[in-house]
Motif scaffolding. Structure first.
Motif, mmCIF file in Angstrom:
data_model
loop_
_atom_site.group_PDB
_atom_site.id
_atom_site.type_symbol
_atom_site.label_atom_id
_atom_site.label_comp_id
_atom_site.label_asym_id
_atom_site.label_seq_id
_atom_site.Cartn_x
_atom_site.Cartn_y
_atom_site.Cartn_z
ATOM 1 N N LEU A 114 64.264 100.272 118.277
ATOM 2 C CA LEU A 114 63.603 99.929 119.538
ATOM 3 C C LEU A 114 64.446 100.244 120.773
ATOM 4 O O LEU A 114 63.936 100.797 121.737
ATOM 5 N N MET A 129 65.759 88.593 122.119
ATOM 6 C CA MET A 129 66.218 89.984 122.034
ATOM 7 C C MET A 129 65.205 90.954 122.633
ATOM 8 O O MET A 129 65.569 92.017 123.125
ATOM 9 N N ALA A 130 63.934 90.558 122.586
ATOM 10 C CA ALA A 130 62.897 91.421 123.168
ATOM 11 C C ALA A 130 62.994 91.445 124.692
ATOM 12 O O ALA A 130 62.433 92.317 125.342
ATOM 13 N N ARG A 164 64.886 97.566 113.617
ATOM 14 C CA ARG A 164 65.126 96.800 114.847
ATOM 15 C C ARG A 164 66.009 97.604 115.814
ATOM 16 O O ARG A 164 65.868 97.519 117.019
ATOM 17 N N ALA A 192 60.207 94.238 122.340
ATOM 18 C CA ALA A 192 59.249 94.001 121.252
ATOM 19 C C ALA A 192 59.777 93.028 120.214
ATOM 20 O O ALA A 192 60.980 92.980 119.945
ATOM 21 N N ALA A 211 64.414 86.547 118.074
ATOM 22 C CA ALA A 211 63.701 87.829 118.196
ATOM 23 C C ALA A 211 63.069 87.941 119.580
ATOM 24 O O ALA A 211 63.088 89.019 120.198
#
Lengths: 306, 301
Positions: free
Chosen positions: B87, A144-145, B84, A82, A141
């Motif tokens: 998750l 990293m998702a 963060r 995410a 980001a």
């Protein structure tokens, strides 16, 4: 659609007296890019954070990869990736360290160097997080998702606040995910983003899904009309625009008149004649082919970014 | 098994991040050494007092984890960094345990430097019992870190955190005996000090440094701190919040009282049956009666 990988049924979520989500239902097929399109405060982030297991719904049923995000714990977390809307990393964390750190939390791991190359972060691998630009932070980001090669990727407003060029770079990345048959749930308030990236879109307003379908299906709902936006020197008499030749609907937004016309040339000629008769002046006129913005205006009477 | 692995991963990255932070070097390394230099100036050649000073210095260093961790956790939460970490499959346990461990590993070199400076520069008369010092520093660091994590969990903003930290820190500093010898306080204040967690750390370290007390001889201090750590860590885990907007219900703050229970129990026991205050007073008087101390004790200066 086969067995959906994301299933949302009659979802409700309130924060005190504010009802953020009011009976939202939708399903997403495997490999599909599904968009939740709506203005700020429509309830998109609440929906997606419930799907990510970050929030508890008040009511309703949610399944992602056949699992309940709230109760499935680590098994669920292994399957999703995410990009959150509001998050950060420690200032002094380096780009490569961030990817490696998060990769270590998962059983299934993508190759760090490959992610750095894929997201054009190779040159910034040793840079501190605080030294990255907005676009680089967002690319990080996204990288990293994907550190755990997830089955489902949630992207909550991935391009919000970015300049157009960076936004296009992010679109390219999402299109790459699409080509790789990843299931993506994307929230956005950018029409262009939803139209360009999504296989299907649910338009969300005031916590409810007000329309759902492919961008083409939704645009057909605006009956093939063209949007004409005009600015005039003086206000017009009530209802005049609606009576012009070819006009299907008309509304006023902050001093600008928005017409939907099935026969634009005739409408424009009629408008000019009418303005001459009323001794009014045309300051600007723009024409747009049908878009999801028109669907939203027709359904809500408001513009998407109001 | 995964929890242990994640804890170690987070511990390593936290240490790395701290090493890149100038504020960490100032508050964790430079400040204690500045205090030591101050002690040299203050005590001159009264070597009999150096063990006593070392106990106080070590106590202050170990208690420092209380400040550092609460501020860091609240900052991470306010900036949205914690969410963060929510998750991936990392629970609150590894997040909190890694804070405590990294803090401990970063405090250890400072402890070693303080001991070496006292022995070699200030001519401390003996090494004390290093094993007992190590045990107390370890459990003390864990206890005060956990107490800091509780403060971070019950406060919503940095301002609130600093306000509460200041109040508690003052009590820790002045009622533990780490800054002003407890023996010079009136009797009623000494009794109040028996309920302060810092008291057990200060007394234990003072005893290990001045009288070379063995781990067995500081067992009571160790047990009070160990029980305090266990309860405080569990409470901090229960109260932990990932999200900046997740406010704690008022009644949850009652959990905080649970963290004080071990020290209420030990304080009550000491008040009624214990000999701690006698030992503290006797130790202080003995030091005052030493040849250099008889001339002028630090507290009399």
């Amino acid at each position: 659609m086969g067995e959906p990988i994301i299933q949302v049924d009659d979802l409700y979520k309130s924060y005190g007296a504010v009802e953020a989500v009011r009976g939202v239902s939708f399903a997403v097929a495997e490999g599909e890019v599904f968009g939740l399109l709506g203005p700020n405060g429509a309830g998109k982030t609440s929906c997606v954070e419930i799907l990510e297991g970050l929030r508890t719904p008040d009511r309703g049923k949610v399944r992602v990869c056949g699992l309940d995000p709230e109760t499935s714990g680590d098994q669920f977390k292994e399957k999703i990736g995410a990009v959150l809307q509001s998050t950060a990393l420690p200032d002094k964390l380096r780009v490569k360290e961030a990817i490696e750190l998060f990769a270590k939390f998962y059983r299934k791991r993508a190759n760090t160097d490959e992610l750095l190359r894929r997201f054009q972060l190779d040159e910034k691998r040793d840079a501190f997080y605080s030294h990255l630009s907005g676009g680089q932070k967002q690319r990080l980001a996204l990288a990293m998702a994907l550190v755990n090669d997830p089955e489902v990727v949630f992207l909550d407003e991935p391009t919000a606040g970015l300049d157009p060029q960076v936004r296009r770079e992010i679109y390219d990345i999402i299109e790459e995910l699409k080509r790789g048959k990843k299931t993506v749930l994307l929230t956005t308030h950018y029409i262009e983003e939803a139209e360009r990236l999504c296989d299907r879109v649910a338009i969300v307003d005031h916590g409810r899904v007000i329309a759902e379908g492919t961008p083409r299906e939704l645009k057909q709902k605006s009956a093939g009309t063209t949007r004409i936006e005009v600015r005039l020197a003086r206000p017009l008499s009530d209802g005049m625009l609606g009576r012009l030749d070819g006009v299907a609907s008309s509304r006023e937004f902050e001093g600008m008149y928005v017409l939907h016309s099935a026969r634009p040339p005739q409408t424009i000629v009629a408008l000019v004649k009418q303005l001459e008769a009323e001794n009014n002046e045309l300051q600007s006129l723009e024409m747009f082919s049908p878009s999801l913005e028109d669907v939203f205006i027709e359904l809500t009477g408001r513009r998407l970014r109001e | 098994m995964n929890a242990l692995k994640h804890t170690w991963t987070l511990t390593k990255i936290r240490i790395r991040l701290a090493m890149r932070n100038r504020a960490f070097f100032f508050f964790s390394l430079a400040m204690p050494l500045i205090f030591l230099v101050g002690a040299v100036v203050f005590f001159g050649r009264h070597t009999e007092w150096v063990g006593y000073i070392l106990g106080a210095m070590l106590t202050t260093t170990v208690m420092g984890s209380f400040w550092g961790l609460s501020v860091q956790l609240v900052t991470f939460r306010e900036q949205g960094i914690l969410r963060r970490f929510r998750l991936p499959p990392v629970g609150a346990g590894p997040m909190l345990a890694s804070s405590i461990l990294s803090n401990y590993f970063m405090a250890l070199p400072v402890v070693v430097i303080e001991i070496l400076v006292c022995r070699w520069v200030l001519h401390m008369q003996s090494w004390g019992n290093l094993w007992a010092i190590f045990v107390l520093v370890t459990i003390g660091s864990a206890t005060f870190s956990s107490l800091g994590l509780i403060v971070a969990s019950v406060t919503n903003t940095m301002q609130e955190t600093q306000m509460i930290n200041n109040l508690i820190w003052m009590a820790f500093l002045f009622l533990s005996g780490a800054t002003i010898p407890l023996a010079i306080f009136p009797q009623w204040m000494q009794r109040v000090a028996l309920f302060i967690p810092a008291q057990y750390l200060a007394t234990g370290l003072e005893s290990a440094a001045t009288k070379a007390s063995t781990p067995y001889e500081v067992l009571e201090d160790f047990l009070a701190l160990a029980l305090g750590f266990w309860v405080a860590f569990e409470v901090s885990r229960q109260l932990f919040r990932w999200e900046p907007e997740a406010k704690l219900p008022r009644r949850a703050k009652l959990w905080v009282l649970a963290a004080l229970v071990p020290f209420l129990l030990f304080g009550t026991w000491e008040s009624v049956w214990g000999t701690r205050l006698n030992r503290v007073n006797t130790n202080y008087q003995t030091l005052r009666m030493t040849p250099s101390g008889a001339r002028q004790s630090p507290a009399d200066k």
